[in-house]
Motif scaffolding. Structure first.
Motif, PDB file in Angstrom:
ATOM      1  N   ASP A   6       0.850  -1.188   0.000  1.00  0.00           N
ATOM      2  CA  ASP A   6       0.000   0.000   0.000  1.00  0.00           C
ATOM      3  C   ASP A   6       0.884   1.235   0.000  1.00  0.00           C
ATOM      4  O   ASP A   6       1.984   1.243   0.567  1.00  0.00           O
ATOM      5  CB  ASP A   6      -0.889   0.030   1.243  1.00  0.00           C
ATOM      6  N   MET A   7       0.407   2.286  -0.672  1.00  0.00           N
ATOM      7  CA  MET A   7       1.136   3.540  -0.683  1.00  0.00           C
ATOM      8  C   MET A   7       1.100   4.158   0.716  1.00  0.00           C
ATOM      9  O   MET A   7       0.072   4.109   1.381  1.00  0.00           O
ATOM     10  CB  MET A   7       0.525   4.511  -1.696  1.00  0.00           C
ATOM     11  N   PRO A   8       2.214   4.744   1.168  1.00  0.00           N
ATOM     12  CA  PRO A   8       2.208   5.393   2.484  1.00  0.00           C
ATOM     13  C   PRO A   8       1.183   6.522   2.522  1.00  0.00           C
ATOM     14  O   PRO A   8       0.847   7.116   1.500  1.00  0.00           O
ATOM     15  CB  PRO A   8       3.628   5.940   2.648  1.00  0.00           C
ATOM     16  N   PRO A  25       2.854   9.610  -2.354  1.00  0.00           N
ATOM     17  CA  PRO A  25       3.896   8.897  -3.095  1.00  0.00           C
ATOM     18  C   PRO A  25       5.299   9.227  -2.573  1.00  0.00           C
ATOM     19  O   PRO A  25       5.606  10.386  -2.292  1.00  0.00           O
ATOM     20  CB  PRO A  25       3.726   9.417  -4.530  1.00  0.00           C
ATOM     21  N   VAL A  26       6.103   8.203  -2.422  1.00  0.00           N
ATOM     22  CA  VAL A  26       7.477   8.381  -1.964  1.00  0.00           C
ATOM     23  C   VAL A  26       8.213   9.335  -2.913  1.00  0.00           C
ATOM     24  O   VAL A  26       8.091   9.226  -4.137  1.00  0.00           O
ATOM     25  CB  VAL A  26       8.197   7.015  -1.867  1.00  0.00           C
ATOM     26  N   MET A  96       8.385  12.862   0.882  1.00  0.00           N
ATOM     27  CA  MET A  96       7.868  11.657   1.520  1.00  0.00           C
ATOM     28  C   MET A  96       8.842  10.492   1.449  1.00  0.00           C
ATOM     29  O   MET A  96       9.469  10.246   0.417  1.00  0.00           O
ATOM     30  CB  MET A  96       6.538  11.276   0.853  1.00  0.00           C
ATOM     31  N   HIS A  97       8.945   9.789   2.574  1.00  0.00           N
ATOM     32  CA  HIS A  97       9.722   8.554   2.683  1.00  0.00           C
ATOM     33  C   HIS A  97       8.762   7.445   3.097  1.00  0.00           C
ATOM     34  O   HIS A  97       7.792   7.693   3.813  1.00  0.00           O
ATOM     35  CB  HIS A  97      10.806   8.682   3.769  1.00  0.00           C
ATOM     36  N   ASP A 101       5.139   6.592   6.777  1.00  0.00           N
ATOM     37  CA  ASP A 101       3.733   6.183   6.676  1.00  0.00           C
ATOM     38  C   ASP A 101       3.034   6.468   7.998  1.00  0.00           C
ATOM     39  O   ASP A 101       3.491   6.042   9.062  1.00  0.00           O
ATOM     40  CB  ASP A 101       3.657   4.691   6.350  1.00  0.00           C
ATOM     41  N   GLY A 102       1.930   7.225   7.936  1.00  0.00           N
ATOM     42  CA  GLY A 102       1.184   7.586   9.130  1.00  0.00           C
ATOM     43  C   GLY A 102       1.582   8.922   9.740  1.00  0.00           C
ATOM     44  O   GLY A 102       1.037   9.315  10.769  1.00  0.00           O
ATOM     45  N   LEU A 103       2.523   9.632   9.113  1.00  0.00           N
ATOM     46  CA  LEU A 103       2.965  10.945   9.595  1.00  0.00           C
ATOM     47  C   LEU A 103       1.758  11.849   9.818  1.00  0.00           C
ATOM     48  O   LEU A 103       0.845  11.900   8.996  1.00  0.00           O
ATOM     49  CB  LEU A 103       3.908  11.574   8.558  1.00  0.00           C
TER      50      LEU A 103
END
Length: 112
Positions: A6-8, A25-26, A96-97, A101-103
């Protein structure tokens, strides 16, 4: 089975506590992620050039140590923003990294 992950996601929270959980997206700036998803209060007027502070956010305390330090340009630009404190960042300067995820980012009331 494709094996795709899943995408972050990033969670933006307005000063009224309305939350927006959006795919990030990263490699994409968090300002652009917010603009792409029409998150209110994140304008990004300069297009991500670190020259307007219309993408000011507050990083939740649990996440602050996981993000890179502010650059001198970011610090300088935040000096002209309203309601800046130790949690303040310009979302255009955060790319984004996957491990973010969840930031959780809060949007200042003056921008909402």
């Amino acid at each position: 089975m494709s094996g795709d992950r899943d995408m972050p996601k990033v969670i933006f929270i307005e000063s009224t506590d309305v939350q927006y959980s959006v795919e990030a997206p990263v490699g994409r700036s968090l300002m652009q992620v917010a603009v792409d998803n029409m998150v209110p209060g994140i304008d990004g007027e300069c297009g991500g050039a670190c020259s307007c502070a219309t993408c000011h956010v507050y990083v939740e305390p649990d996440w602050q140590a996981r993000l890179p330090a502010r650059s001198s340009d970011e610090t300088f630009m935040l000096e002209g923003a309203v309601e800046v404190d130790g949690r303040s960042r310009l979302s255009c300067q955060l790319k984004m990294h996957e491990e973010w995820d969840g930031l959780v980012l809060r949007i200042p009331a003056v921008q909402g």
